[in-house]
Scaffold this motif. Sequence first.
Motif, short mmCIF file in Angstrom:
data_model
loop_
_atom_site.label_atom_id
_atom_site.label_comp_id
_atom_site.label_asym_id
_atom_site.label_seq_id
_atom_site.Cartn_x
_atom_site.Cartn_y
_atom_site.Cartn_z
N MET A 1 0.84 -1.20 0.00
CA MET A 1 0.00 0.00 0.00
C MET A 1 0.88 1.24 0.00
O MET A 1 1.91 1.28 0.64
N ALA A 2 0.46 2.25 -0.70
CA ALA A 2 1.25 3.47 -0.80
C ALA A 2 1.35 4.17 0.54
O ALA A 2 0.44 4.12 1.36
N ASP A 3 2.46 4.83 0.75
CA ASP A 3 2.64 5.62 1.97
C ASP A 3 2.00 6.98 1.76
O ASP A 3 2.51 7.82 1.03
N VAL A 4 0.85 7.18 2.40
CA VAL A 4 0.15 8.45 2.24
C VAL A 4 -0.02 9.13 3.59
O VAL A 4 -0.94 9.90 3.80
N THR A 5 0.89 8.84 4.51
CA THR A 5 0.76 9.41 5.84
C THR A 5 0.93 10.92 5.84
O THR A 5 0.53 11.59 6.77
N ASP A 6 1.48 11.47 4.76
CA ASP A 6 1.65 12.91 4.71
C ASP A 6 0.33 13.64 4.55
O ASP A 6 0.20 14.79 4.94
N ASN A 7 -0.67 12.97 3.99
CA ASN A 7 -1.96 13.65 3.82
C ASN A 7 -3.11 12.88 4.44
O ASN A 7 -4.27 13.23 4.21
N GLY A 8 -2.80 11.87 5.22
CA GLY A 8 -3.86 11.13 5.89
C GLY A 8 -4.77 10.39 4.93
O GLY A 8 -5.90 10.06 5.27
N GLY A 9 -4.28 10.11 3.73
CA GLY A 9 -5.11 9.42 2.75
C GLY A 9 -6.20 10.29 2.18
O GLY A 9 -7.32 9.85 1.96
N ARG A 10 -5.89 11.54 1.91
CA ARG A 10 -6.92 12.48 1.49
C ARG A 10 -7.35 12.31 0.04
O ARG A 10 -8.43 12.73 -0.33
N LYS A 11 -6.52 11.73 -0.80
CA LYS A 11 -6.86 11.62 -2.21
C LYS A 11 -6.44 10.26 -2.74
O LYS A 11 -5.29 9.85 -2.57
N TYR A 12 -7.37 9.58 -3.38
CA TYR A 12 -7.06 8.28 -3.96
C TYR A 12 -6.11 8.46 -5.15
O TYR A 12 -6.36 9.27 -6.04
N ASP A 13 -5.03 7.69 -5.15
CA ASP A 13 -4.03 7.75 -6.21
C ASP A 13 -4.08 6.45 -7.00
O ASP A 13 -3.67 5.40 -6.50
N PRO A 14 -4.57 6.48 -8.23
CA PRO A 14 -4.67 5.24 -9.01
C PRO A 14 -3.32 4.63 -9.35
O PRO A 14 -3.24 3.43 -9.66
N ASP A 15 -2.25 5.42 -9.28
CA ASP A 15 -0.92 4.92 -9.62
C ASP A 15 -0.18 4.33 -8.43
O ASP A 15 0.90 3.76 -8.59
N ALA A 16 -0.74 4.48 -7.24
CA ALA A 16 -0.09 3.95 -6.04
C ALA A 16 -0.32 2.45 -5.92
O ALA A 16 -1.18 1.87 -6.59
N ASP A 17 0.48 1.81 -5.07
CA ASP A 17 0.27 0.41 -4.74
C ASP A 17 -0.84 0.31 -3.70
O ASP A 17 -0.85 1.06 -2.72
N HIS A 18 -1.77 -0.62 -3.92
CA HIS A 18 -2.88 -0.79 -3.00
C HIS A 18 -2.95 -2.23 -2.51
O HIS A 18 -2.35 -3.13 -3.11
N SER A 19 -3.69 -2.42 -1.44
CA SER A 19 -3.83 -3.75 -0.84
C SER A 19 -5.02 -4.50 -1.43
O SER A 19 -5.48 -5.48 -0.84
N PHE A 20 -5.49 -4.06 -2.56
CA PHE A 20 -6.61 -4.69 -3.24
C PHE A 20 -6.37 -4.59 -4.75
O PHE A 20 -5.63 -3.72 -5.21
N PRO A 21 -6.98 -5.47 -5.54
CA PRO A 21 -6.86 -5.36 -6.99
C PRO A 21 -7.56 -4.11 -7.48
O PRO A 21 -8.77 -3.96 -7.30
N ASP A 22 -6.82 -3.19 -8.09
CA ASP A 22 -7.36 -1.86 -8.39
C ASP A 22 -7.60 -1.59 -9.87
O ASP A 22 -8.03 -0.50 -10.24
N GLU A 23 -7.34 -2.59 -10.74
CA GLU A 23 -7.46 -2.32 -12.17
C GLU A 23 -8.88 -1.95 -12.57
O GLU A 23 -9.10 -1.01 -13.34
N LYS A 24 -9.86 -2.67 -12.04
CA LYS A 24 -11.25 -2.39 -12.42
C LYS A 24 -11.70 -1.03 -11.89
O LYS A 24 -12.37 -0.26 -12.59
N LEU A 25 -11.33 -0.73 -10.66
CA LEU A 25 -11.65 0.58 -10.09
C LEU A 25 -11.03 1.69 -10.93
O LEU A 25 -11.69 2.70 -11.24
N ASN A 26 -9.78 1.51 -11.32
CA ASN A 26 -9.09 2.54 -12.09
C ASN A 26 -9.66 2.70 -13.50
O ASN A 26 -9.50 3.76 -14.11
N GLU A 27 -10.32 1.67 -13.99
CA GLU A 27 -11.01 1.78 -15.28
C GLU A 27 -12.34 2.52 -15.13
O GLU A 27 -12.68 3.38 -15.96
N ILE A 28 -13.07 2.21 -14.07
CA ILE A 28 -14.44 2.72 -13.93
C ILE A 28 -14.49 4.12 -13.31
O ILE A 28 -15.31 4.95 -13.71
#
Length: 268
Positions: A1-28
């Motif tokens: 998972m991406a390190d987003v502690t600098d912003n408390g996870g304020r914005k979803y980043d489609p290019d970051a590493d996630h703990s879930f399969p994100d390809e479909k989300l990033n398409e839709i």
Amino acid sequence: MADVTDNGGRKYDPDADHSFPDEKLNEILPELLSDPEVRTYLKAQNVNAVTRKGYNDHGEKHIEIVRNRALRLYDLLKEGGVEFNGAAQQGLEEADEAVIVALAATLHDIGHIVHRDEHAYYSIPLAADLLDRFLPRFYETPEVVRMKAEVLHAILCHHTEEDPLTTEAGVIRVSDALDMERGRSRIPYEKGGRGINTLSSQAIDSVALKPGDSKPVLVEIEMVNAAGVYQVDNLLKAKLHKSLLEDYIRIIAVNTKADDQLVERIEL
């Protein structure tokens, strides 16, 4: 998972590493956010809440915050090994969980175009019509029906009167309450008022979602005065109750103002 502690996870980043399969989300997700009907709903739903009733924001900014917080919360829960049952029990794929979360977070308040009161119930037929048009672009008919079922359930259960039956719905319920920084309370209050809803809404300085130690998720809340306790205890606690996520989220609220020590720290 991406390190987003600098912003408390304020914005979803489609290019970051996630703990879930994100390809479909990033398409839709880009298609959802650029959809003219969706964009119009998000603007129009503030008319009753803000223009006519004088309440706080329930429009585009609120939806952006809730969606980003929901995806961050979902990511942290997945990283912590929490199982999600909504998509799975419908025979859908794991990748559909994040899509359910994003769709429900985006559409949960569109019922405001009918009325602020009982808006969660008005959101259901409106969202159903929209999903009937939108989902077939990405799913076959059986999956459309099951995806729609899960999204509508999550939308309905952001309302505290309805108990979530899925962890996806629990994510929406809790994330809705996390939009509370600097006057962005989910407890309706009238602008310019001096009641506890108004005063407490100004008391929350920041909200951050981080990986926890004893539980998968730590929600850190910084208050600038003790009135913020009302927000945490009367809104966030109520939303967490029966969310199916109580065992996975730790909430710590700290009063950071040195000359106001009525409440230094509360923990849920």
